[in-house]
Design an enzyme around this catalytic site. Structure first.
Site, PDB file in Angstrom:
ATOM      1  CG  ASP A 206      -1.735   1.216   1.387  1.00  0.00           C
ATOM      2  OD1 ASP A 206      -1.574   2.146   0.573  1.00  0.00           O
ATOM      3  OD2 ASP A 206      -2.551   1.265   2.326  1.00  0.00           O
ATOM      4  CD  GLN A 209      -0.506   8.898   3.724  1.00  0.00           C
ATOM      5  OE1 GLN A 209       0.171   9.908   3.501  1.00  0.00           O
ATOM      6  NE2 GLN A 209      -1.820   8.946   3.865  1.00  0.00           N
TER       7      GLN A 209
HETATM    8  N1  C6P Z   1      -5.567   7.827   3.986  1.00  0.00           N
HETATM    9  C1  C6P Z   1      -5.573   9.685   5.527  1.00  0.00           C
HETATM   10  O1  C6P Z   1      -6.015  10.746   5.967  1.00  0.00           O
HETATM   11  P1  C6P Z   1      -7.946   6.137  -0.870  1.00  0.00           P
HETATM   12  O2  C6P Z   1      -9.044   6.625   0.033  1.00  0.00           O
HETATM   13  O3  C6P Z   1      -8.311   4.872  -1.597  1.00  0.00           O
HETATM   14  O4  C6P Z   1      -7.385   7.189  -1.752  1.00  0.00           O
HETATM   15  O5  C6P Z   1      -6.713   5.783   0.119  1.00  0.00           O
HETATM   16  C2  C6P Z   1      -6.886   4.897   1.194  1.00  0.00           C
HETATM   17  C3  C6P Z   1      -5.618   4.777   1.955  1.00  0.00           C
HETATM   18  C4  C6P Z   1      -4.942   3.576   1.917  1.00  0.00           C
HETATM   19  N2  C6P Z   1      -3.765   3.432   2.532  1.00  0.00           N
HETATM   20  C5  C6P Z   1      -3.188   4.421   3.226  1.00  0.00           C
HETATM   21  C6  C6P Z   1      -1.861   4.198   3.880  1.00  0.00           C
HETATM   22  C7  C6P Z   1      -3.826   5.664   3.310  1.00  0.00           C
HETATM   23  O6  C6P Z   1      -3.250   6.645   3.986  1.00  0.00           O
HETATM   24  C8  C6P Z   1      -5.087   5.841   2.680  1.00  0.00           C
HETATM   25  C9  C6P Z   1      -5.827   7.123   2.805  1.00  0.00           C
HETATM   26  C10 C6P Z   1      -6.148   9.121   4.249  1.00  0.00           C
HETATM   27  O7  C6P Z   1      -4.673   9.080   6.095  1.00  0.00           O
HETATM   28  C11 C6P Z   1      -7.637   9.131   4.253  1.00  0.00           C
HETATM   29  S1  C6P Z   1      -8.321   8.009   5.420  1.00  0.00           S
END
Ligand code: C6P
Length: 412
Positions: A206, A209
């Site tokens: 994943d 970040q």
């Molecule tokens: N974190 C945060 O404020 P999406 O929503 O599919 O673009 O990303 C999801 C997601 C998956 N993995 C990690 C490590 C993330 O940080 C995030 C999204 C945001 O931390 C929104 S909850």
């Protein structure tokens, strides 16, 4: 920006590229420190997206007419930019999805259904975002696979000895974040991927970040799958990337059925389109895919090495400043961190911290950050989180520190 900028970091020019940064919030200059949730967009990306709708728009991969060709060429050029950004071998390995969440669901569902049986094991870590937990729980429930969890130590690092003890011939998938959204920890990914492969397990990363803050090379990492979202790399929301090794994607069944993902359809059966289209059913998010390509152009023009150096300096400065505030405790002190500081302040609820900061024009995120197991690990209901981007300044960190001192003053 048209030319490659190196030293010094052209922060003034960068800030002028982001129109929203000159907004006033409650009459105060906006200090936007919620970049982990979503980054703001440069004018180059905003204009590129409106430009698609103004004079390049039609459906893609379908029409012989001029505009359809133009839109298709632009979208495929964006795919090539993404390929270069993560150094994938081939564009066939780059699938446009709605975001990281959809990418993980795609793999968990498609790969999982085809490859998991009762008793197989999936290893996750305690620092995963819910998006890298729940899809695996769904497929584990459907197949009888078992989820094992790598714990986090007090400093916010993964307990690597436990990870090693969890790895076995039963492990089929290790799904792991590259950078924790709740702690900022950079995970020792290369080593973990190697050790997972040595026991025969695949690895999904994943990279949500990590993509805005680190140089990602899926070949060097040898990642089997890597996902990230456009909206966290200065691009639009509603678009993201699933990278997968070609051989793995070839062997996986489609995730969704519909137009564009087929070769032939008849009532006696259908056959699938080649990669990457096999996994892109229906009309894609054309303008935002193109916009994501422009976001990558923006990052590439600055150069990730310069961005990383600048953001590391911001992170060190902010860490020092925040540590100097009496009641403030940083949650997550890993040796290797990227662009994120999570913190608590005594008994003050993080939502109160966030509200007071907001009145000063300072935007941070408060809550569990979609990482409830992390909150549980550190026995806190929530944290406040400041997360940085390439357009933040040292002065903004001073503003954050001053506003936090105000919080401390208000609550005694
Ligand atoms: N974190 C945060 O404020 P999406 O929503 O599919 O673009 O990303 C999801 C997601 C998956 N993995 C990690 C490590 C993330 O940080 C995030 C999204 C945001 O931390 C929104 S909850």
């Amino acid at each position: 920006m048209t030319s490659k900028n190196t030293d010094p970091f052209p922060i003034k020019q960068i800030r002028s590229d982001f129109p929203i940064l000159s907004e006033k919030i409650y009459g105060k200059p906006l200090v936007y420190l919620d970049n982990g949730a979503s980054t703001q967009k440069p004018i180059q990306v905003i204009k590129a997206i409106s430009g698609v709708y103004e004079n390049k728009y039609a459906n893609v991969h379908r029409g012989v007419h001029y505009l359809s060709q133009v839109a298709t060429d632009e979208m495929e050029a964006a795919r090539e930019k993404v390929r270069g950004f993560i150094n994938a071998r081939s564009e066939r390995e780059v699938i446009f999805v709605r975001g990281a969440t959809e990418g993980i669901n795609l793999v968990a569902s498609s790969w999982g259904k085809a490859n998991l049986t009762a008793g197989d094991e999936i290893i996750l870590s305690q620092m995963e975002h819910h998006s890298n937990i729940v899809p695996w729980q769904l497929i584990a429930n459907a197949t009888g696979a078992i989820i094992k969890v790598i714990p986090i130590d007090d400093s916010g690092e993964l307990e690597m000895d436990v990870f090693r003890s969890l790895l076995s011939e039963k492990t089929k998938m290790v799904a792991i974040t590259h950078v924790s959204n709740a702690l900022g920890t950079i995970v020792p990914l290369k080593q973990m991927i190697k050790e997972s492969h040595d026991t025969g397990a695949l690895v999904l990363v994943d990279g949500c970040q990590a993509a805005p803050h680190l140089q990602v090379d899926v070949q060097k990492l040898d990642a089997d799958f890597y996902v990230f979202s456009g909206h966290k790399i200065y691009g639009p929301s509603g678009i993201g990337i699933l990278y997968g090794k070609e051989t793995l994607l070839e062997a996986m069944p489609p995730y969704q059925g519909g137009g564009d993902m087929i070769d032939t359809v008849s009532f006696s059966g259908s056959t699938w389109a080649d990669l990457p289209f096999k996994f892109e059913a229906g009309t894609p998010n054309i303008a935002d895919a193109i916009g994501m390509g422009n976001a990558i152009d923006y990052i590439s023009t600055l150069g990730l090495p310069a961005i990383i150096e600048y953001e590391n300096a911001l992170l060190s400065y902010a860490t020092e400043k925040l540590q100097a505030i009496n009641s403030l405790k940083i949650v997550g002190n890993a040796t290797e961190k990227a662009a994120i500081i999570s913190f608590v302040m005594g008994d003050i609820h993080p939502h109160d911290i966030g509200t007071i900061l907001d009145r000063q024009g300072v935007a941070v995120r408060t809550g569990h950050h979609c990482a409830q197991p992390v909150m549980e690990r550190y026995d806190v209901p929530a944290t406040a989180r400041a997360s940085f981007a390439l357009y933040n300044t040292f002065e903004e960190i001073d503003s954050l520190a001053v506003s936090l001192a105000k919080v401390q003053e208000i609550f005694g």
